[in-house]
Design a protein around this motif. Structure first.
Motif, short mmCIF file in Angstrom:
data_model
loop_
_atom_site.label_atom_id
_atom_site.label_comp_id
_atom_site.label_asym_id
_atom_site.label_seq_id
_atom_site.Cartn_x
_atom_site.Cartn_y
_atom_site.Cartn_z
N ILE A 66 1.16 -0.98 -0.28
CA ILE A 66 -0.72 0.06 0.27
C ILE A 66 0.71 1.24 0.01
O ILE A 66 0.73 1.96 -1.14
CB ILE A 66 -1.11 -0.57 0.87
N ALA A 67 2.03 0.68 0.81
CA ALA A 67 2.91 2.30 1.11
C ALA A 67 3.43 2.45 -0.24
O ALA A 67 3.78 3.98 -0.90
CB ALA A 67 3.98 1.92 2.05
N ALA A 68 3.82 1.88 -0.82
CA ALA A 68 4.79 1.68 -2.65
C ALA A 68 3.82 1.66 -3.65
O ALA A 68 3.43 2.11 -5.53
CB ALA A 68 5.23 0.31 -2.86
N GLY A 69 2.26 2.43 -3.35
CA GLY A 69 1.42 2.46 -4.53
C GLY A 69 0.47 1.47 -5.00
O GLY A 69 0.32 1.38 -6.19
N LYS A 70 1.16 -0.14 -4.93
CA LYS A 70 1.22 -1.22 -5.83
C LYS A 70 -0.25 -1.70 -5.43
O LYS A 70 -1.27 -2.66 -6.50
CB LYS A 70 1.87 -2.46 -5.35
N LEU A 71 -1.50 -1.08 -4.51
CA LEU A 71 -2.84 -1.50 -4.42
C LEU A 71 -3.15 -0.22 -4.87
O LEU A 71 -4.77 0.16 -4.26
CB LEU A 71 -2.81 -1.88 -3.18
N PRO A 217 -5.92 -5.88 7.04
CA PRO A 217 -4.37 -4.73 6.39
C PRO A 217 -5.31 -4.28 5.21
O PRO A 217 -4.41 -3.50 4.95
CB PRO A 217 -3.25 -6.35 6.17
N LEU A 218 -5.75 -4.51 4.78
CA LEU A 218 -6.61 -3.54 3.32
C LEU A 218 -6.56 -2.04 3.99
O LEU A 218 -6.91 -1.30 3.19
CB LEU A 218 -7.12 -4.23 2.71
N VAL A 219 -7.57 -2.22 5.41
CA VAL A 219 -7.51 -0.69 6.04
C VAL A 219 -7.18 -0.23 6.70
O VAL A 219 -6.14 -0.29 7.11
CB VAL A 219 -9.25 -1.19 6.98
N ASP A 220 -6.76 1.57 6.42
CA ASP A 220 -6.17 2.11 6.90
C ASP A 220 -5.92 1.75 8.39
O ASP A 220 -7.03 2.27 9.38
CB ASP A 220 -5.77 3.24 6.34
N ASP A 221 -4.94 2.36 9.79
CA ASP A 221 -5.36 2.28 10.62
C ASP A 221 -6.40 3.47 11.41
O ASP A 221 -7.26 3.31 12.21
CB ASP A 221 -4.57 1.82 11.41
N GLY A 222 -6.21 4.40 10.63
CA GLY A 222 -6.70 5.50 10.94
C GLY A 222 -7.74 5.51 10.43
O GLY A 222 -9.18 6.24 11.45
N VAL A 223 -8.76 5.38 9.34
CA VAL A 223 -9.92 4.69 9.29
C VAL A 223 -10.58 3.76 9.94
O VAL A 223 -11.76 4.06 10.94
CB VAL A 223 -9.93 3.97 7.35
#
Length: 415
Positions: A66-71, A217-223
């Motif tokens: 996710i951080a690398a923008g692959k998703l 893990p596809l959902v961000d912790d902030g969300v």
């Protein structure tokens, strides 16, 4: 025997749309002792797995992806340009099969999501079956009440849901039983609406899909933290209903968009295109060769490479258990299985022919068709059949055939 008159299936179905219906219990209670413990939900035994747990290695990989923008959603080229150049050249094999052997983050996401889906499928099926049983009730007998309670005990995993269902069943509150099943499992109801309604009726509780998002893990912790704010609040006041709906929608959209990004990524779509391409080439070969499978022992390099591709694909099945590959893989297997395999001898006849081969040629082993005989070596008329049969039995029962081959080699002079 006591009976309770209930509504028809059509009337009960309306309750899932919010129609106010009240169910009245009539008649006497169950026989004394019959219901002892029947409507109580015991706590799950310690150590029982109630939810799917993503491996920590996968969590780290997914978050890094996710951080690398692959998703993130990508604009892909036309489908026929997705295949690597090697896949468009007949006879190439190893560059093609790397598509099935590699395990990029996009593939890992889809594999883990399918595993999670399979984990929850039995509970969802049980919930759907119980609701269907409720909606088909016309008269609830003592036996029917017991059967429903037993189905809830055996099929419902979540303790709070199980306790609520059993309490409502004891009180003949069929309306709220069906409503809870509908919302908890999002049955025939949009997920976001079902999740909101369930928590509104049961403060601090989540329906199954919202619970799954909170551990995904596809959902961000902030969300997730935003959702926790509403779930842990002392009271969900009407002024915050819209904000809670938005938080649910945000988590759901983030999950859906990243899942879709993985499925539609170039690496996955290239593999999809490769499976379709291989299916077309395999089918074409079989048609042109009188319904026969390709095999490795051949003078035709294209046939041998086609065989190698299918074999390599089969070996890598364990890292390709995800959609949309699974139905394409099934199609390939059907094409393969409905074609004729090579002619093979029984093990006993294979051993007999091998002995004849050694006696005649004084060679230790038959040569495959691709390998020319050395000068002075004696050819054998059934060498192809013998090689194919030996290869089959040595793969499927080496322990039984190997001693016989050694015995024959030791019995005759060989070069």
């Amino acid at each position: 025997m006591k009976t309770t008159n209930l509504f028809t299936k059509t009337a009960l179905a309306a309750l899932c749309l919010g129609t106010a219906i009240t169910c009245f219990a009539q008649g006497k209670n169950l026989a004394k002792g019959t219901a002892e413990g029947l409507f109580k939900a015991p706590r799950t035994a310690q150590g029982t797995i109630q939810r799917f747990v993503f491996p920590q290695s996968s969590v780290r990989n997914i978050r890094a992806g996710i951080a690398a923008g692959k998703l993130e959603r990508q604009v892909l080229p036309a489908a026929n340009s997705l295949l690597p150049k090697a896949a468009k050249v007949q006879g190439s094999t190893f560059q093609n099969t790397r598509l099935t052997a590699e395990f990029p983050i996009e593939k890992e996401v889809l594999v883990k999501l399918l595993q999670e889906e399979k984990f929850y499928a039995p509970e969802i099926d049980a919930g759907r079956a119980i609701r269907e049983q409720i909606l088909n009730i016309h008269v609830l007998t003592d036996e029917g009440q017991i059967q429903l309670a037993q189905a809830i005990h055996s099929g419902i995993v979540n303790h709070t849901l199980k306790a609520n269902l059993l309490q409502n069943l004891e009180n003949f509150d069929i309306y709220n039983m069906a409503l809870d099943l509908t919302d908890y499992f999002s049955l025939d109801k949009p997920f976001e609406e079902a999740a909101f309604d369930y928590t509104l009726r049961h403060p601090h509780q989540m329906n199954l899909n919202l619970r799954r998002l909170m551990y995904n893990p596809l959902v961000d912790d902030g969300v997730k933290n935003r959702l926790k704010y509403f779930l842990e609040a002392p009271e969900l006041v009407p002024a915050e209903h819209d904000a809670f709906r938005t938080a649910i929608r945000t988590a759901h959209l983030q999950y859906v968009e990243r899942k879709n990004a993985a499925q539609l990524s170039q690496v996955i779509q290239t593999q999809v295109a490769y499976y379709k391409d291989l299916a077309a080439r395999l089918d074409k070969f079989i048609v042109l060769h009188n319904g026969r499978q390709p095999k490795w022992n051949t003078k035709d390099l294209h046939e041998q490479n086609l065989f190698n591709e299918f074999e390599e694909l089969t070996r890598n099945d364990f890292v390709n258990q995800f959609h949309p590959i699974i139905p394409l893989r099934r199609q390939l297997q059907v094409i393969w299985d409905t074609a004729k395999g090579p002619t093979l001898l029984s093990m006993q006849d294979t051993i007999k022919l091998f002995e004849e081969f050694v006696k005649t040629t004084h060679r230790r082993y038959p040569a495959p068709l691709m390998q020319p005989l050395d000068p002075g070596e004696i050819p054998f008329g059934e060498e192809e059949l013998l090689w194919d049969s030996l290869n089959f039995w040595r793969v499927h029962n080496e322990a039984a055939i190997h001693p016989e081959l050694v015995r024959i080699i030791n019995q005759y002079p060989v070069y």
